[in-house]
Design a protein around this motif. Sequence first.
Motif, PDB file in Angstrom:
ATOM      1  N   VAL A  88       0.830  -1.203   0.000  1.00 41.11           N
ATOM      2  CA  VAL A  88       0.000   0.000   0.000  1.00 41.11           C
ATOM      3  C   VAL A  88       0.866   1.256   0.000  1.00 41.11           C
ATOM      4  CG1 VAL A  88      -0.296   0.412   2.502  1.00 41.11           C
ATOM      5  CG2 VAL A  88      -2.194   0.844   0.927  1.00 41.11           C
ATOM      6  N   ALA A  89       2.103   1.156   0.490  1.00 35.28           N
ATOM      7  CA  ALA A  89       3.013   2.299   0.424  1.00 35.28           C
ATOM      8  C   ALA A  89       3.318   2.661  -1.024  1.00 35.28           C
ATOM      9  CB  ALA A  89       4.310   1.986   1.181  1.00 35.28           C
ATOM     10  N   ARG A  90       3.325   1.670  -1.910  1.00 31.67           N
ATOM     11  CA  ARG A  90       3.559   1.959  -3.329  1.00 31.67           C
ATOM     12  C   ARG A  90       2.368   2.704  -3.939  1.00 31.67           C
ATOM     13  NH1 ARG A  90       4.913  -2.612  -6.945  1.00 31.67           N
ATOM     14  NH2 ARG A  90       4.060  -4.173  -5.524  1.00 31.67           N
ATOM     15  N   VAL A  91       1.152   2.384  -3.488  1.00 31.91           N
ATOM     16  CA  VAL A  91      -0.027   3.120  -3.934  1.00 31.91           C
ATOM     17  C   VAL A  91       0.061   4.566  -3.462  1.00 31.91           C
ATOM     18  CG1 VAL A  91      -2.540   3.297  -3.797  1.00 31.91           C
ATOM     19  CG2 VAL A  91      -1.452   1.039  -3.946  1.00 31.91           C
ATOM     20  N   ARG A  92       0.411   4.738  -2.197  1.00 34.32           N
ATOM     21  CA  ARG A  92       0.478   6.079  -1.605  1.00 34.32           C
ATOM     22  C   ARG A  92       1.553   6.949  -2.263  1.00 34.32           C
ATOM     23  NH1 ARG A  92      -0.243   4.617   3.428  1.00 34.32           N
ATOM     24  NH2 ARG A  92      -2.217   5.672   3.842  1.00 34.32           N
ATOM     25  N   ALA A  93       2.603   6.337  -2.805  1.00 34.52           N
ATOM     26  CA  ALA A  93       3.720   7.088  -3.365  1.00 34.52           C
ATOM     27  C   ALA A  93       3.496   7.556  -4.797  1.00 34.52           C
ATOM     28  CB  ALA A  93       4.997   6.231  -3.303  1.00 34.52           C
ATOM     29  N   VAL A  94       2.390   7.171  -5.418  1.00 30.64           N
ATOM     30  CA  VAL A  94       2.122   7.570  -6.803  1.00 30.64           C
ATOM     31  C   VAL A  94       1.839   9.078  -6.855  1.00 30.64           C
ATOM     32  CG1 VAL A  94       0.526   7.309  -8.745  1.00 30.64           C
ATOM     33  CG2 VAL A  94       1.256   5.302  -7.439  1.00 30.64           C
ATOM     34  N   PRO A  95       2.437   9.819  -7.780  1.00 32.98           N
ATOM     35  CA  PRO A  95       2.123  11.251  -7.912  1.00 32.98           C
ATOM     36  C   PRO A  95       0.640  11.451  -8.260  1.00 32.98           C
ATOM     37  CG  PRO A  95       4.139  10.710  -9.095  1.00 32.98           C
ATOM     38  CD  PRO A  95       3.518   9.411  -8.696  1.00 32.98           C
ATOM     39  N   ALA A  96       0.063  12.518  -7.750  1.00 34.73           N
ATOM     40  CA  ALA A  96      -1.360  12.785  -7.985  1.00 34.73           C
ATOM     41  C   ALA A  96      -1.668  12.927  -9.474  1.00 34.73           C
ATOM     42  CB  ALA A  96      -1.788  14.040  -7.229  1.00 34.73           C
ATOM     43  N   ALA A  97      -0.764  13.559 -10.223  1.00 34.50           N
ATOM     44  CA  ALA A  97      -0.998  13.728 -11.659  1.00 34.50           C
ATOM     45  C   ALA A  97      -1.055  12.381 -12.369  1.00 34.50           C
ATOM     46  CB  ALA A  97       0.102  14.605 -12.268  1.00 34.50           C
ATOM     47  N   ALA A  98      -0.179  11.458 -11.976  1.00 30.07           N
ATOM     48  CA  ALA A  98      -0.197  10.122 -12.578  1.00 30.07           C
ATOM     49  C   ALA A  98      -1.477   9.384 -12.215  1.00 30.07           C
ATOM     50  CB  ALA A  98       1.027   9.326 -12.127  1.00 30.07           C
ATOM     51  N   ALA A  99      -1.926   9.512 -10.971  1.00 33.07           N
ATOM     52  CA  ALA A  99      -3.169   8.864 -10.552  1.00 33.07           C
ATOM     53  C   ALA A  99      -4.344   9.375 -11.384  1.00 33.07           C
ATOM     54  CB  ALA A  99      -3.413   9.105  -9.067  1.00 33.07           C
ATOM     55  N   ARG A 100      -4.397  10.697 -11.607  1.00 26.93           N
ATOM     56  CA  ARG A 100      -5.492  11.250 -12.420  1.00 26.93           C
ATOM     57  C   ARG A 100      -5.432  10.724 -13.853  1.00 26.93           C
ATOM     58  NH1 ARG A 100      -4.622  15.922  -9.222  1.00 26.93           N
ATOM     59  NH2 ARG A 100      -3.097  16.763 -10.725  1.00 26.93           N
ATOM     60  N   ALA A 101      -4.232  10.610 -14.390  1.00 27.10           N
ATOM     61  CA  ALA A 101      -4.096  10.074 -15.749  1.00 27.10           C
ATOM     62  C   ALA A 101      -4.600   8.636 -15.820  1.00 27.10           C
ATOM     63  CB  ALA A 101      -2.637  10.147 -16.196  1.00 27.10           C
ATOM     64  N   HIS A 102      -4.270   7.838 -14.822  1.00 30.02           N
ATOM     65  CA  HIS A 102      -4.753   6.453 -14.789  1.00 30.02           C
ATOM     66  C   HIS A 102      -6.276   6.406 -14.675  1.00 30.02           C
ATOM     67  CE1 HIS A 102      -0.604   5.055 -13.052  1.00 30.02           C
ATOM     68  NE2 HIS A 102      -0.532   5.468 -14.302  1.00 30.02           N
ATOM     69  N   LEU A 103      -6.841   7.309 -13.879  1.00 33.55           N
ATOM     70  CA  LEU A 103      -8.285   7.331 -13.688  1.00 33.55           C
ATOM     71  C   LEU A 103      -9.010   7.731 -14.979  1.00 33.55           C
ATOM     72  CD1 LEU A 103      -8.438   8.940 -10.141  1.00 33.55           C
ATOM     73  CD2 LEU A 103      -9.127   6.611 -10.728  1.00 33.55           C
ATOM     74  N   ARG A 104      -8.422   8.614 -15.745  1.00 35.71           N
ATOM     75  CA  ARG A 104      -9.045   8.984 -17.030  1.00 35.71           C
ATOM     76  C   ARG A 104      -9.114   7.779 -17.966  1.00 35.71           C
ATOM     77  NH1 ARG A 104      -5.253  13.389 -16.617  1.00 35.71           N
ATOM     78  NH2 ARG A 104      -6.248  15.148 -15.562  1.00 35.71           N
ATOM     79  N   VAL A 105      -8.067   6.952 -17.927  1.00 37.57           N
ATOM     80  CA  VAL A 105      -8.065   5.754 -18.773  1.00 37.57           C
ATOM     81  C   VAL A 105      -9.140   4.777 -18.304  1.00 37.57           C
ATOM     82  CG1 VAL A 105      -6.722   3.743 -19.492  1.00 37.57           C
ATOM     83  CG2 VAL A 105      -5.639   5.993 -19.395  1.00 37.57           C
ATOM     84  N   SER A 106      -9.206   4.526 -16.999  1.00 39.45           N
ATOM     85  CA  SER A 106     -10.187   3.553 -16.495  1.00 39.45           C
ATOM     86  C   SER A 106     -11.610   4.053 -16.685  1.00 39.45           C
ATOM     87  CB  SER A 106      -9.922   3.253 -15.009  1.00 39.45           C
ATOM     88  OG  SER A 106     -10.030   4.420 -14.216  1.00 39.45           O
ATOM     89  N   LEU A 107     -11.795   5.365 -16.570  1.00 37.08           N
ATOM     90  CA  LEU A 107     -13.133   5.928 -16.750  1.00 37.08           C
ATOM     91  C   LEU A 107     -13.470   6.125 -18.220  1.00 37.08           C
ATOM     92  CD1 LEU A 107     -15.464   6.841 -14.946  1.00 37.08           C
ATOM     93  CD2 LEU A 107     -14.505   9.154 -14.988  1.00 37.08           C
ATOM     94  N   ALA A 108     -12.443   6.095 -19.087  1.00 39.74           N
ATOM     95  CA  ALA A 108     -12.615   6.295 -20.533  1.00 39.74           C
ATOM     96  C   ALA A 108     -13.252   7.638 -20.841  1.00 39.74           C
ATOM     97  CB  ALA A 108     -13.436   5.158 -21.136  1.00 39.74           C
ATOM     98  N   GLY A 109     -12.778   8.663 -20.132  1.00 35.84           N
ATOM     99  CA  GLY A 109     -13.313   9.991 -20.371  1.00 35.84           C
ATOM    100  C   GLY A 109     -12.831  10.961 -19.315  1.00 35.84           C
ATOM    101  N   PRO A 110     -13.344  12.185 -19.323  1.00 29.98           N
ATOM    102  CA  PRO A 110     -12.923  13.189 -18.338  1.00 29.98           C
ATOM    103  C   PRO A 110     -13.347  12.808 -16.923  1.00 29.98           C
ATOM    104  CG  PRO A 110     -14.800  13.976 -19.605  1.00 29.98           C
ATOM    105  CD  PRO A 110     -14.356  12.711 -20.261  1.00 29.98           C
ATOM    106  N   LEU A 111     -12.593  13.291 -15.969  1.00 32.65           N
ATOM    107  CA  LEU A 111     -12.892  13.012 -14.572  1.00 32.65           C
ATOM    108  C   LEU A 111     -13.908  13.999 -14.020  1.00 32.65           C
ATOM    109  CD1 LEU A 111      -9.364  12.322 -13.026  1.00 32.65           C
ATOM    110  CD2 LEU A 111     -11.021  10.676 -13.912  1.00 32.65           C
ATOM    111  N   PRO A 112     -14.680  13.599 -13.032  1.00 33.27           N
ATOM    112  CA  PRO A 112     -15.508  14.575 -12.312  1.00 33.27           C
ATOM    113  C   PRO A 112     -14.630  15.678 -11.735  1.00 33.27           C
ATOM    114  CG  PRO A 112     -16.110  12.324 -11.712  1.00 33.27           C
ATOM    115  CD  PRO A 112     -14.863  12.227 -12.533  1.00 33.27           C
ATOM    116  N   ALA A 113     -15.179  16.872 -11.617  1.00 33.51           N
ATOM    117  CA  ALA A 113     -14.399  18.022 -11.168  1.00 33.51           C
ATOM    118  C   ALA A 113     -13.751  17.776  -9.814  1.00 33.51           C
ATOM    119  CB  ALA A 113     -15.306  19.257 -11.109  1.00 33.51           C
ATOM    120  N   ALA A 114     -14.430  17.073  -8.924  1.00 36.70           N
ATOM    121  CA  ALA A 114     -13.880  16.830  -7.584  1.00 36.70           C
ATOM    122  C   ALA A 114     -12.593  16.023  -7.656  1.00 36.70           C
ATOM    123  CB  ALA A 114     -14.907  16.114  -6.717  1.00 36.70           C
ATOM    124  N   LEU A 115     -12.487  15.095  -8.603  1.00 41.55           N
ATOM    125  CA  LEU A 115     -11.270  14.303  -8.746  1.00 41.55           C
ATOM    126  C   LEU A 115     -10.175  15.098  -9.450  1.00 41.55           C
ATOM    127  CD1 LEU A 115     -12.667  10.760  -9.667  1.00 41.55           C
ATOM    128  CD2 LEU A 115     -12.104  11.689  -7.418  1.00 41.55           C
TER     129      LEU A 115
END
Length: 323
Positions: free
Chosen positions: A93-120
């Motif tokens: 879980v430390a590896r999850v926590r160490a991911v940069p926020a920008a990279a996490a958002r990029a991954h979420l855009r791929v999984s969501l297949a579109g733009p993220l909600p504004a809160a994310l």
Amino acid sequence: MGWWQVNADTLARSRFVLSPLAETFASLKLLHAGAGGHPGEQAWLRAHLPAYRELLAGDPVTALLVRAGLGRNWIADFLTPTPRDGETFEEGVARVRAVPAAAARAHLRVSLAGPLPAALERDEDLPERAATLLEWVWDGTVRPYWERRRRVLEADVVARTAQVSRGGWVAALEALRPGTRWLGENRLQVNLHEYPPREISGAELVFVPVTPQTGWVSWEEADRYAVVYPCAGVLADGHGRPPVPASLGALLGAGRAGVLVLLGGPMSTTQLVAVTGQGLGSVGRHLRVLLDAGLVERRRAGRSVLYSRTAAGEVLVKAARRG
């Protein structure tokens, strides 16, 4: 379909690995789905689903994160770091926590297949939120059962290793999980999605069992790849193992009859201990009596000894069930 190009050396070096973090993420997927496939999962959900839903109701940003991260056809990569042999939950879980926020958002855009909600899009603490949620799932819903689950997973690895010894990797891969099979010409199909093939020859390849009936693939750059798969149903479903007929229990004793009923297919002593919850000594004594009575037989598969019912054992179990 998604497939990987795997040469013979890579497959020969591949191995099975247990991962508390993978088990935790699989449990998160089960909580998110809200429905179990067998009685063991259903009982677990009845115990933990209300608290999970209450948690997300009180934290709408984390709720959005879960929905986006699990996606429809793709899981956000940062949520499923490729398991490492011997890694603790805390290390994973430390590896999850160490991911940069920008990279996490990029991954979420791929999984969501579109733009993220504004809160994310605005949140700079997405990896921290994900790690905190995984810690909640681990502490409250997985760790209390981890010792039994670990034994179940170890038993699955014993059975899969024996399968590799008997029929080679091709036979083992065919039975791993739906969508996984050997295509020939060094091609390993890993799912049914239309993703580009990946060349992984020379990389480290691991196979990771989890007790929830789910699975996924993950990788770290071009060096390490993992196939996460659900362990065998009779092992995962500890609450729903075959019932022991009362007449058979009266004849052999409940513990011994339970072992005989389970041996409809080959199982090792380790598997029987994991499924029955009986101690190693008790299972060993039951097996000796059943062997002496000609109701079970044993054979070696690689380093494992597998037990199964003889024809006489089959007749006895079927007669008890009809009675």
